[in-house]
Design a protein around this motif. Structure first.
Motif, PDB file in Angstrom:
ATOM      1  N   ILE A  76     -38.819  17.876 100.075  1.00 37.99           N
ATOM      2  CA  ILE A  76     -38.535  17.623  98.663  1.00 37.99           C
ATOM      3  C   ILE A  76     -38.286  18.941  97.940  1.00 37.99           C
ATOM      4  CG2 ILE A  76     -39.546  16.820  96.493  1.00 37.99           C
ATOM      5  CD1 ILE A  76     -40.968  14.643  98.059  1.00 37.99           C
ATOM      6  N   MET A  77     -39.143  19.935  98.191  1.00 41.07           N
ATOM      7  CA  MET A  77     -38.983  21.236  97.549  1.00 41.07           C
ATOM      8  C   MET A  77     -37.642  21.871  97.912  1.00 41.07           C
ATOM      9  SD  MET A  77     -39.143  24.717  98.390  1.00 41.07           S
ATOM     10  CE  MET A  77     -40.250  24.890  99.783  1.00 41.07           C
ATOM     11  N   GLU A 130     -34.768  20.206  96.107  1.00 41.87           N
ATOM     12  CA  GLU A 130     -34.734  20.606  94.708  1.00 41.87           C
ATOM     13  C   GLU A 130     -34.257  22.046  94.550  1.00 41.87           C
ATOM     14  OE1 GLU A 130     -38.661  19.625  93.366  1.00 41.87           O
ATOM     15  OE2 GLU A 130     -38.209  17.470  93.243  1.00 41.87           O
ATOM     16  N   ALA A 145     -29.784  15.759  94.507  1.00 47.40           N
ATOM     17  CA  ALA A 145     -30.497  14.524  94.199  1.00 47.40           C
ATOM     18  C   ALA A 145     -30.924  13.851  95.493  1.00 47.40           C
ATOM     19  CB  ALA A 145     -29.589  13.593  93.394  1.00 47.40           C
ATOM     20  N   HIS A 146     -32.076  13.202  95.474  1.00 45.67           N
ATOM     21  CA  HIS A 146     -32.591  12.597  96.710  1.00 45.67           C
ATOM     22  C   HIS A 146     -33.406  11.351  96.398  1.00 45.67           C
ATOM     23  CE1 HIS A 146     -36.669  14.097  95.839  1.00 45.67           C
ATOM     24  NE2 HIS A 146     -36.069  15.204  95.423  1.00 45.67           N
ATOM     25  N   ASN A 168     -30.751  21.903  94.508  1.00 41.67           N
ATOM     26  CA  ASN A 168     -30.271  21.091  93.380  1.00 41.67           C
ATOM     27  C   ASN A 168     -29.553  19.840  93.871  1.00 41.67           C
ATOM     28  OD1 ASN A 168     -30.040  20.551  90.625  1.00 41.67           O
ATOM     29  ND2 ASN A 168     -28.019  21.517  90.479  1.00 41.67           N
TER      30      ASN A 168
END
Length: 294
Positions: free
Chosen positions: A202-203, A206, A211-212, A209
């Motif tokens: 997740i990090m 992000e 989207a997930h 940049n």
């Protein structure tokens, strides 16, 4: 569907897309995915890089992913063994995490390591690929690893300079406070658990940049343990993990000796939630990909 709703859907899909089509991961056990066992994944481990690639593949039909990481590798070994094969795959996105095993060794120099890494990152960046560079986590509360916290901090500051020099993106493990939760770590206390790899993925998304669809997990506080229970767990851990690790260091052996990369070629990613096409379509796509690599 009305024209307005269709346009909104197309805009949302466009916002979720990213510019990358071929991702190659370089590194050691961290990138190989040790601590996140999965018998259905190449090499028997999934890990944050697989999870990252699965998400990246959702909005790119022709997305391909290779993972060249091998457990136990030192930084120079990663450069010598993985850099040229990675460049040969012509990626437009590369991640590299290296130096952790070096820092565990007595007498290691985080400044000298950063110089070596700078050269490798420069070559990757010069190829035109986006480089995702991982720093080290804050391991102050982690057994064994806490002893090298100062070295990791120095190395991390050097990595920021390396990233700035080559316009690389930093995946900031040090600032990922969630990793202080014991459940983020595998039973060997050296690698991350499935939850840890999930959180790191997740990090990384992000940081890119992107989207997930991954949902952050916020586990409840770990229940308190009695002194006797904690002591028993420490003895089991020392017998199964720490003593063999020390013996390997004395014998100059690596846990990755004799192993090869889990995904040596860039191939489509078929992870959870990624739709599979018909057999003919998959075969045709694979043939086109292999032809492009030849």
């Amino acid at each position: 569907m009305t024209q307005t709703s269709q346009r909104d859907t197309e805009l949302a899909e466009g916002a979720a897309r990213h510019p990358w089509h071929r991702y190659v991961a370089l590194g050691d056990s961290f990138t190989e995915g040790i601590g996140d066992p999965d018998p259905d994944s190449p090499g028997g481990h999934r890990g944050w890089a697989d999870r990252l690639a699965e998400e990246l593949s959702r909005t790119q039909d022709d997305f391909a992913y290779a993972n060249l990481a091998i457990r136990g590798r030192l930084l120079q070994q990663i450069v010598d063994e993985q850099l040229e094969p990675a460049l040969a795959l012509a990626p437009d996105l590369v991640s590299i995490s290296a130096g952790g095993n070096d820092l565990l060794r007595p007498g290691s120099d985080p400044d000298a390591l950063a110089v070596k890494l700078d050269t490798a990152v420069g070559q990757l960046a010069d190829s035109g690929a986006t480089v995702l560079l991982f720093n080290g986590p804050d391991i102050g509360s982690t057994p064994v690893l806490a002893a090298i916290r100062g070295k990791v901090a120095i190395y991390n500051e050097n990595l920021r300079t390396v990233a700035a020099r080559h316009d690389a993106i930093i995946a900031d493990m040090w600032s990922l406070r969630q990793l202080s939760d014991p459940r983020m770590w595998a039973s060997d206390r050296l690698h991350f658990s499935p939850l840890g790899h999930h959180t790191i993925a997740i990090m990384a998304l992000e940081a890119l940049n992107v989207a997930h669809d991954l949902s952050p997990m916020e586990p409840a506080a770990a229940p308190g343990r009695s002194w006797r229970t904690a002591r028993a767990e420490d003895l089991v851990w020392a017998r199964e993990y720490f003593v063999p690790w020390v013996i390997r260091r004395i014998r100059h052996k690596s846990s990755g000796d004799g192993l090869s990369a889990k995904r040596p070629t860039a191939e489509p990613v078929f992870g959870a939630g990624v739709p599979l096409g018909s057999g003919d379509a998959v075969a045709a796509s694979d043939a086109e990909l292999r032809q492009g690599l030849e």
